[in-house]
Design a protein around this motif. Structure first.
Motif, PDB file in Angstrom:
ATOM      1  N   PRO A  70      11.068  52.579   6.383  1.00 25.35           N
ATOM      2  CA  PRO A  70       9.859  53.106   6.759  1.00 25.35           C
ATOM      3  C   PRO A  70       9.570  53.026   8.236  1.00 25.35           C
ATOM      4  CG  PRO A  70       9.779  50.921   5.282  1.00 25.35           C
ATOM      5  CD  PRO A  70      11.157  51.159   5.559  1.00 25.35           C
ATOM      6  N   GLY A  71       8.889  54.049   8.321  1.00 24.97           N
ATOM      7  CA  GLY A  71       8.596  54.490  10.012  1.00 24.97           C
ATOM      8  C   GLY A  71       9.747  55.361  10.703  1.00 24.97           C
ATOM      9  N   ALA A  72      10.629  55.678   9.869  1.00 26.58           N
ATOM     10  CA  ALA A  72      11.769  56.440  10.361  1.00 26.58           C
ATOM     11  C   ALA A  72      11.800  58.168  10.152  1.00 26.58           C
ATOM     12  CB  ALA A  72      13.158  56.078   9.959  1.00 26.58           C
ATOM     13  N   VAL A  73      12.598  58.701  10.713  1.00 29.18           N
ATOM     14  CA  VAL A  73      12.684  60.123  10.570  1.00 29.18           C
ATOM     15  C   VAL A  73      13.974  60.529  10.605  1.00 29.18           C
ATOM     16  CG1 VAL A  73      12.036  62.352  11.544  1.00 29.18           C
ATOM     17  CG2 VAL A  73      10.324  60.882  11.554  1.00 29.18           C
ATOM     18  N   HIS A  74      14.695  61.204  10.022  1.00 27.37           N
ATOM     19  CA  HIS A  74      16.004  61.821   9.736  1.00 27.37           C
ATOM     20  C   HIS A  74      16.040  63.411   9.690  1.00 27.37           C
ATOM     21  CE1 HIS A  74      20.238  60.855   9.489  1.00 27.37           C
ATOM     22  NE2 HIS A  74      20.339  62.164   9.145  1.00 27.37           N
ATOM     23  N   VAL A  75      16.428  63.914  10.736  1.00 23.40           N
ATOM     24  CA  VAL A  75      16.804  65.408  10.915  1.00 23.40           C
ATOM     25  C   VAL A  75      18.366  65.894  11.030  1.00 23.40           C
ATOM     26  CG1 VAL A  75      16.279  67.570  11.993  1.00 23.40           C
ATOM     27  CG2 VAL A  75      14.522  65.879  11.721  1.00 23.40           C
ATOM     28  N   SER A  76      18.866  66.666  10.157  1.00 27.66           N
ATOM     29  CA  SER A  76      19.992  67.064  10.254  1.00 27.66           C
ATOM     30  C   SER A  76      20.600  68.443  10.008  1.00 27.66           C
ATOM     31  CB  SER A  76      20.898  66.208   9.138  1.00 27.66           C
ATOM     32  OG  SER A  76      22.328  66.384   9.199  1.00 27.66           O
ATOM     33  N   SER A  77      21.449  68.811  10.509  1.00 24.94           N
ATOM     34  CA  SER A  77      22.040  70.324  10.481  1.00 24.94           C
ATOM     35  C   SER A  77      23.326  70.212   9.795  1.00 24.94           C
ATOM     36  CB  SER A  77      22.240  71.155  11.839  1.00 24.94           C
ATOM     37  OG  SER A  77      22.710  70.382  12.907  1.00 24.94           O
ATOM     38  N   VAL A  78      23.952  68.780   9.498  1.00 27.70           N
ATOM     39  CA  VAL A  78      25.165  68.922   8.994  1.00 27.70           C
ATOM     40  C   VAL A  78      24.696  68.364   7.583  1.00 27.70           C
ATOM     41  CG1 VAL A  78      26.469  68.521  10.955  1.00 27.70           C
ATOM     42  CG2 VAL A  78      25.560  66.557   9.876  1.00 27.70           C
ATOM     43  N   PRO A  79      25.625  68.333   6.504  1.00 27.41           N
ATOM     44  CA  PRO A  79      25.225  67.783   5.050  1.00 27.41           C
ATOM     45  C   PRO A  79      25.143  66.483   5.318  1.00 27.41           C
ATOM     46  CG  PRO A  79      27.076  69.546   5.077  1.00 27.41           C
ATOM     47  CD  PRO A  79      27.046  69.210   6.601  1.00 27.41           C
ATOM     48  N   VAL A  80      24.170  66.116   4.608  1.00 31.65           N
ATOM     49  CA  VAL A  80      23.753  64.577   4.614  1.00 31.65           C
ATOM     50  C   VAL A  80      22.603  64.193   3.427  1.00 31.65           C
ATOM     51  CG1 VAL A  80      21.779  64.613   6.403  1.00 31.65           C
ATOM     52  CG2 VAL A  80      23.105  62.486   5.842  1.00 31.65           C
ATOM     53  N   ARG A  81      23.085  63.259   2.824  1.00 33.57           N
ATOM     54  CA  ARG A  81      22.033  62.943   1.498  1.00 33.57           C
ATOM     55  C   ARG A  81      21.359  61.627   2.057  1.00 33.57           C
ATOM     56  NH1 ARG A  81      25.627  62.151  -2.364  1.00 33.57           N
ATOM     57  NH2 ARG A  81      25.738  64.501  -2.588  1.00 33.57           N
ATOM     58  N   CYS A  82      19.678  61.826   2.013  1.00 32.40           N
ATOM     59  CA  CYS A  82      18.883  60.532   2.488  1.00 32.40           C
ATOM     60  C   CYS A  82      18.409  59.883   1.508  1.00 32.40           C
ATOM     61  CB  CYS A  82      18.008  61.099   3.513  1.00 32.40           C
ATOM     62  SG  CYS A  82      18.741  62.069   5.039  1.00 32.40           S
ATOM     63  N   THR A  83      18.482  58.722   1.378  1.00 32.79           N
ATOM     64  CA  THR A  83      17.889  57.805   0.644  1.00 32.79           C
ATOM     65  C   THR A  83      16.500  57.199   1.046  1.00 32.79           C
ATOM     66  OG1 THR A  83      19.999  57.699  -0.648  1.00 32.79           O
ATOM     67  CG2 THR A  83      18.157  56.141  -1.308  1.00 32.79           C
ATOM     68  N   THR A  84      15.297  56.876   0.386  1.00 28.31           N
ATOM     69  CA  THR A  84      14.417  55.870   0.929  1.00 28.31           C
ATOM     70  C   THR A  84      13.871  55.452  -0.305  1.00 28.31           C
ATOM     71  OG1 THR A  84      12.651  55.602   2.683  1.00 28.31           O
ATOM     72  CG2 THR A  84      12.615  57.583   1.192  1.00 28.31           C
ATOM     73  N   ARG A 105      18.549  46.774   5.120  1.00 26.08           N
ATOM     74  CA  ARG A 105      18.447  48.152   5.723  1.00 26.08           C
ATOM     75  C   ARG A 105      19.462  48.917   4.655  1.00 26.08           C
ATOM     76  NH1 ARG A 105      16.672  48.148  10.789  1.00 26.08           N
ATOM     77  NH2 ARG A 105      17.298  50.216  11.287  1.00 26.08           N
ATOM     78  N   ASP A 106      19.008  48.896   3.444  1.00 23.54           N
ATOM     79  CA  ASP A 106      19.603  49.340   2.367  1.00 23.54           C
ATOM     80  C   ASP A 106      18.501  49.687   1.249  1.00 23.54           C
ATOM     81  OD1 ASP A 106      20.898  47.619   0.272  1.00 23.54           O
ATOM     82  OD2 ASP A 106      21.309  46.851   2.062  1.00 23.54           O
ATOM     83  N   ALA A 107      18.886  50.833   0.408  1.00 24.82           N
ATOM     84  CA  ALA A 107      17.888  50.863  -0.684  1.00 24.82           C
ATOM     85  C   ALA A 107      17.962  50.033  -1.792  1.00 24.82           C
ATOM     86  CB  ALA A 107      17.930  52.361  -1.316  1.00 24.82           C
ATOM     87  N   ASP A 108      18.991  49.447  -2.066  1.00 23.31           N
ATOM     88  CA  ASP A 108      19.191  48.709  -3.476  1.00 23.31           C
ATOM     89  C   ASP A 108      18.166  47.580  -3.563  1.00 23.31           C
ATOM     90  OD1 ASP A 108      21.095  50.436  -4.168  1.00 23.31           O
ATOM     91  OD2 ASP A 108      22.869  49.105  -3.944  1.00 23.31           O
ATOM     92  N   PRO A 109      18.012  46.579  -2.642  1.00 24.02           N
ATOM     93  CA  PRO A 109      17.310  45.539  -2.800  1.00 24.02           C
ATOM     94  C   PRO A 109      15.721  45.860  -3.034  1.00 24.02           C
ATOM     95  CG  PRO A 109      18.698  45.071  -0.763  1.00 24.02           C
ATOM     96  CD  PRO A 109      18.623  46.337  -1.194  1.00 24.02           C
ATOM     97  N   MET A 110      15.304  46.915  -2.578  1.00 26.01           N
ATOM     98  CA  MET A 110      13.783  47.295  -2.714  1.00 26.01           C
ATOM     99  C   MET A 110      13.540  47.972  -4.141  1.00 26.01           C
ATOM    100  SD  MET A 110      12.171  45.883  -0.880  1.00 26.01           S
ATOM    101  CE  MET A 110      10.773  46.198  -2.014  1.00 26.01           C
ATOM    102  N   GLU A 111      14.795  48.906  -4.382  1.00 26.95           N
ATOM    103  CA  GLU A 111      14.703  49.232  -5.819  1.00 26.95           C
ATOM    104  C   GLU A 111      14.632  48.480  -6.951  1.00 26.95           C
ATOM    105  OE1 GLU A 111      18.214  51.951  -6.504  1.00 26.95           O
ATOM    106  OE2 GLU A 111      17.611  52.337  -8.609  1.00 26.95           O
ATOM    107  N   HIS A 112      15.320  47.449  -6.622  1.00 26.82           N
ATOM    108  CA  HIS A 112      15.382  46.202  -7.804  1.00 26.82           C
ATOM    109  C   HIS A 112      14.026  45.487  -7.768  1.00 26.82           C
ATOM    110  CE1 HIS A 112      19.964  46.716  -7.625  1.00 26.82           C
ATOM    111  NE2 HIS A 112      19.655  46.899  -8.965  1.00 26.82           N
ATOM    112  N   ALA A 113      13.506  45.368  -6.522  1.00 26.73           N
ATOM    113  CA  ALA A 113      12.217  44.673  -6.352  1.00 26.73           C
ATOM    114  C   ALA A 113      11.000  45.552  -7.099  1.00 26.73           C
ATOM    115  CB  ALA A 113      11.927  44.457  -4.965  1.00 26.73           C
ATOM    116  N   PHE A 114      10.987  46.862  -6.966  1.00 24.77           N
ATOM    117  CA  PHE A 114      10.085  47.469  -7.654  1.00 24.77           C
ATOM    118  C   PHE A 114      10.365  47.350  -9.358  1.00 24.77           C
ATOM    119  CE2 PHE A 114       9.055  49.786  -3.740  1.00 24.77           C
ATOM    120  CZ  PHE A 114       7.676  49.499  -3.954  1.00 24.77           C
TER     121      PHE A 114
END
Lengths: 166, 132
Positions: free
Chosen positions: A18-32, B89-98
């Motif tokens: 939360p509170g972050a920004v990610h920008v890329s011109s190389v292949p990347v998969r972002c999860t949040t 600083r990874d997604a898994d714990p919060m995914e499980h929390a929801f």
């Protein structure tokens, strides 16, 4: 949206806090992971450039806020500027928007309606920047979301995090 | 007439973190109930039925994920809103929390405006100093 089984496997991974920004011109998969927060995704497929943010609060950061990217206006303007600086064309930019839930609550319950207001804030930023309406969006509702976004292709996958289904 | 106070159950095994929350929320019309374990949290939730729970995800013996799961299983506590406090600083714990039933989350270091906004959104209570 595509099924996760279509995902490429030979690209980088990034987790967006939360509170972050990610920008890329190389292949990347972002999860949040999104509850009441919202992620704006901007991408230019022709240039292979894209990015996303994850903001928590609607509006502009107060003066001297040490982490302004937690606020919608600052996070969305910053993302837009960074994506353009990375080589995207403003006229080719496409948009996706996710998040803004009121988890476990009837929609509109709660005096602050933070999720709903976060969604309103990002839509108003799109109008202000004369950006197109979202190509895809999954907003509001009463469940959290896991968002996976490929910055270079603009593809996105959402897992709706409904209690008791994990 | 006095404004009703919001009952906030705060669960963290670190006394330092509990003190931080007490200071952070000192100017709010909240009745704070700090406890240091998952077992104490479940007992307090059943006894005093808080309006909202701030729950550390990472605790010894009983984790925040186990606590939220137990709260949701008990009809007496099933609908109490829970904000998870995460340092991951990874997604898994919060995914499980929801998936276990938490309502939202904040990350450490916790920011006051953000926490008050989420409390206000989940309880219908407008804390002083939160968003206009």
């Amino acid at each position: 949206m595509s099924s996760p089984v279509d995902m490429q496997t030979d690209i980088g991974e990034a987790y967006l806090m939360p509170g972050a920004v990610h920008v890329s011109s190389v292949p990347v998969r972002c999860t949040t992971i999104l509850g009441s927060c919202v992620a704006l995704c901007l991408f230019d497929v022709a240039a292979g450039v894209g990015g996303l943010n994850h903001f928590l609060l609607p509006g502009a950061a107060p003066a001297r806020d040490p982490e302004p990217l937690r606020w919608s206006d600052d996070a969305c303007d910053f993302l837009y500027e960074r994506v353009i600086a990375a080589g995207a064309s403003a006229c080719r930019l496409q948009v996706k928007v996710f998040g803004g839930a009121a988890v476990g609550m009837p929609v509109n319950a709660g005096s602050l309606r933070i999720g709903e207001r976060n969604v309103e804030a990002v839509l108003s930023m799109l109008q202000r920047r004369r950006l197109p309406a979202p190509l895809a969006s999954d907003v509001g509702g009463a469940a959290g979301r896991k968002l996976v976004f490929e910055a270079h292709t603009g593809r996105a996958w959402v897992k709706v995090l409904v209690q008791g289904t994990g | 007439m006095n404004r009703p106070r919001l009952r906030v159950l705060i669960v963290d095994d670190s006394e330092l973190q509990l003190s931080f929350f007490r200071e952070l929320l000192a100017d709010q019309p909240f009745e704070l109930d700090p406890v240091r374990s998952g077992a104490d949290a479940l007992a307090a939730a059943r006894r005093r039925r808080p309006d909202i729970v701030l729950l550390d995800i990472e605790m010894p013996q009983m984790s925040g994920l186990e606590v939220v799961q137990a709260l949701r299983r008990d009809p007496a506590t099933a609908t109490i809103p829970v904000i998870m406090v995460s340092c991951h600083r990874d997604a898994d714990p919060m995914e499980h929390a929801f998936l276990q039933g938490c309502n939202d989350y904040v990350t450490k270091p916790v920011h006051k405006t953000e926490l008050l906004a989420k409390i206000g959104s989940l309880t219908g209570f407008a804390p002083a100093g939160a968003l206009p």
